[in-house]
Write an enzyme that holds these catalytic residues in place. Sequence first.
Site, PDB file in Angstrom:
ATOM      1  N   VAL A 118      10.231  92.469  54.756  1.00  0.00           N
ATOM      2  CA  VAL A 118       9.830  93.165  55.977  1.00  0.00           C
ATOM      3  C   VAL A 118      11.010  93.243  56.947  1.00  0.00           C
ATOM      4  O   VAL A 118      10.868  93.698  58.075  1.00  0.00           O
ATOM      5  CB  VAL A 118       8.612  92.477  56.638  1.00  0.00           C
ATOM      6  CG1 VAL A 118       7.402  92.551  55.714  1.00  0.00           C
ATOM      7  CG2 VAL A 118       8.917  91.019  57.000  1.00  0.00           C
ATOM      8  N   HIS A 134       5.741  95.905  51.726  1.00  0.00           N
ATOM      9  CA  HIS A 134       4.979  94.976  52.572  1.00  0.00           C
ATOM     10  C   HIS A 134       5.183  95.247  54.062  1.00  0.00           C
ATOM     11  O   HIS A 134       4.979  94.356  54.888  1.00  0.00           O
ATOM     12  CB  HIS A 134       5.333  93.525  52.219  1.00  0.00           C
ATOM     13  CG  HIS A 134       4.869  93.122  50.849  1.00  0.00           C
ATOM     14  ND1 HIS A 134       5.309  91.998  50.201  1.00  0.00           N
ATOM     15  CD2 HIS A 134       3.971  93.723  50.008  1.00  0.00           C
ATOM     16  CE1 HIS A 134       4.711  91.916  49.011  1.00  0.00           C
ATOM     17  NE2 HIS A 134       3.906  92.952  48.870  1.00  0.00           N
ATOM     18  N   CYS A 142      -1.383  98.022  67.125  1.00  0.00           N
ATOM     19  CA  CYS A 142      -2.580  97.335  67.593  1.00  0.00           C
ATOM     20  C   CYS A 142      -3.391  96.843  66.391  1.00  0.00           C
ATOM     21  O   CYS A 142      -3.621  97.590  65.438  1.00  0.00           O
ATOM     22  CB  CYS A 142      -3.423  98.288  68.434  1.00  0.00           C
ATOM     23  SG  CYS A 142      -4.985  97.540  68.953  1.00  0.00           S
ATOM     24  N   CYS A 173      -6.201 100.516  73.769  1.00  0.00           N
ATOM     25  CA  CYS A 173      -7.546  99.913  73.691  1.00  0.00           C
ATOM     26  C   CYS A 173      -7.584  98.450  74.141  1.00  0.00           C
ATOM     27  O   CYS A 173      -8.633  97.813  74.036  1.00  0.00           O
ATOM     28  CB  CYS A 173      -8.083 100.022  72.266  1.00  0.00           C
ATOM     29  SG  CYS A 173      -7.370  98.809  71.138  1.00  0.00           S
ATOM     30  N   ASN A 236      18.241  86.123  39.809  1.00  0.00           N
ATOM     31  CA  ASN A 236      17.528  85.052  40.520  1.00  0.00           C
ATOM     32  C   ASN A 236      18.108  83.727  40.027  1.00  0.00           C
ATOM     33  O   ASN A 236      18.248  83.540  38.821  1.00  0.00           O
ATOM     34  CB  ASN A 236      16.019  85.146  40.186  1.00  0.00           C
ATOM     35  CG  ASN A 236      15.162  84.338  41.132  1.00  0.00           C
ATOM     36  OD1 ASN A 236      15.452  83.177  41.395  1.00  0.00           O
ATOM     37  ND2 ASN A 236      14.109  84.944  41.640  1.00  0.00           N
ATOM     38  N   PRO A 237      18.435  82.809  40.921  1.00  0.00           N
ATOM     39  CA  PRO A 237      18.968  81.520  40.453  1.00  0.00           C
ATOM     40  C   PRO A 237      17.963  80.733  39.625  1.00  0.00           C
ATOM     41  O   PRO A 237      18.337  79.847  38.866  1.00  0.00           O
ATOM     42  CB  PRO A 237      19.289  80.757  41.751  1.00  0.00           C
ATOM     43  CG  PRO A 237      19.135  81.713  42.871  1.00  0.00           C
ATOM     44  CD  PRO A 237      18.357  82.900  42.382  1.00  0.00           C
ATOM     45  N   ALA A 254      21.846  86.650  44.720  1.00  0.00           N
ATOM     46  CA  ALA A 254      22.004  88.107  44.828  1.00  0.00           C
ATOM     47  C   ALA A 254      23.371  88.484  45.388  1.00  0.00           C
ATOM     48  O   ALA A 254      24.018  89.420  44.899  1.00  0.00           O
ATOM     49  CB  ALA A 254      20.900  88.662  45.732  1.00  0.00           C
TER      50      ALA A 254
END
Length: 268
Positions: A118, A134, A142, A173, A236-237, A254
């Site tokens: 994100v 994601h 909101c 709102c 990936n380790p 990475a």
Amino acid sequence: MDARQSSRMELNTDAGRARQQVRQCLAAGEPIGVLTGAGMSVESGIAAFRGGDHGLWSRFDPARLASPEGFAADPDLVWAWYLWRMAAIRAARPNAGHLALARLAGSHPDVAIATQNVDDLHERAGTRGVIHLHGDIFALRCADCGAPAQPVALPSPAAEPPLRRTPPRCAACNGHVRPGVVWFGEALPGDAWAAAQAMAQRCALLLVVGTSGLVHPAAALPAMARDHGAYVIEINPEPTALSAAAHQCLRAAAAEALPLLLPDGPPA
Ligand code: OAD
């Protein structure tokens, strides 16, 4: 030769094989897909959720902090945690892995990057059109009516989150403002999921970077790509739930592996 030198040699050999696959795709103009997860941003200083002793979900409760029910029960607790994460992300810089992927996307017309992250580190490295499965932590809205909300002032980055902060109110709102992330129990944005599936179904090569492969539906993408004929490389380790679906696994960070693998990286 000590253990470090020998694992470095192993990585160089494995990366050489993987680099061949990338070169073949580039030469043939074939589509390349990339799926990234939290491990992608670890070397930028953003903690992953799982793996090792430092995963966020080993010290924080995802049911309270990453679900609509948790937010409804205690909005101040959840908002404080996301303010803390937003501040950490804003202070972070893209790492060598983000930059290598941005170079790849800038030099080949058919690269799609889908991320579960994100944060905005792929974009800040220069990649356009990233598929955010994601959501985007900074896309505030909101929690009640869904109206987009104004950005907020962020605190200084800190080692620990504050216990509570009251979220802003929606101008439309008066509901509580929430971060733009997909919480457990919520659906992925339909357009992002459709784009990620299309990526998996048409790519000739899929790089799977820094994800534990434990959260669905994103975790289904590597097997989907393989079933559609893609060559799958995991970076990936640690071994993961996705390792079995990969043709090749590079056991490295990475930020170390991607510059070795992709064009215009530093000389090996
Ligand atoms: P996880 O935190 O589950 O997994 C991170 C993976 O990154 C682990 O497999 C680590 O071994 C690996 N890793 C650690 N350091 C690395 C490095 N330097 N380079 C490469 N890999 C490294 O992260 P995700 O799979 O992305 O949901 O988690 C999926 C979702 O679960 C997240 O998107 C988040 C979380 O709950 C939401 O935010 C909605």
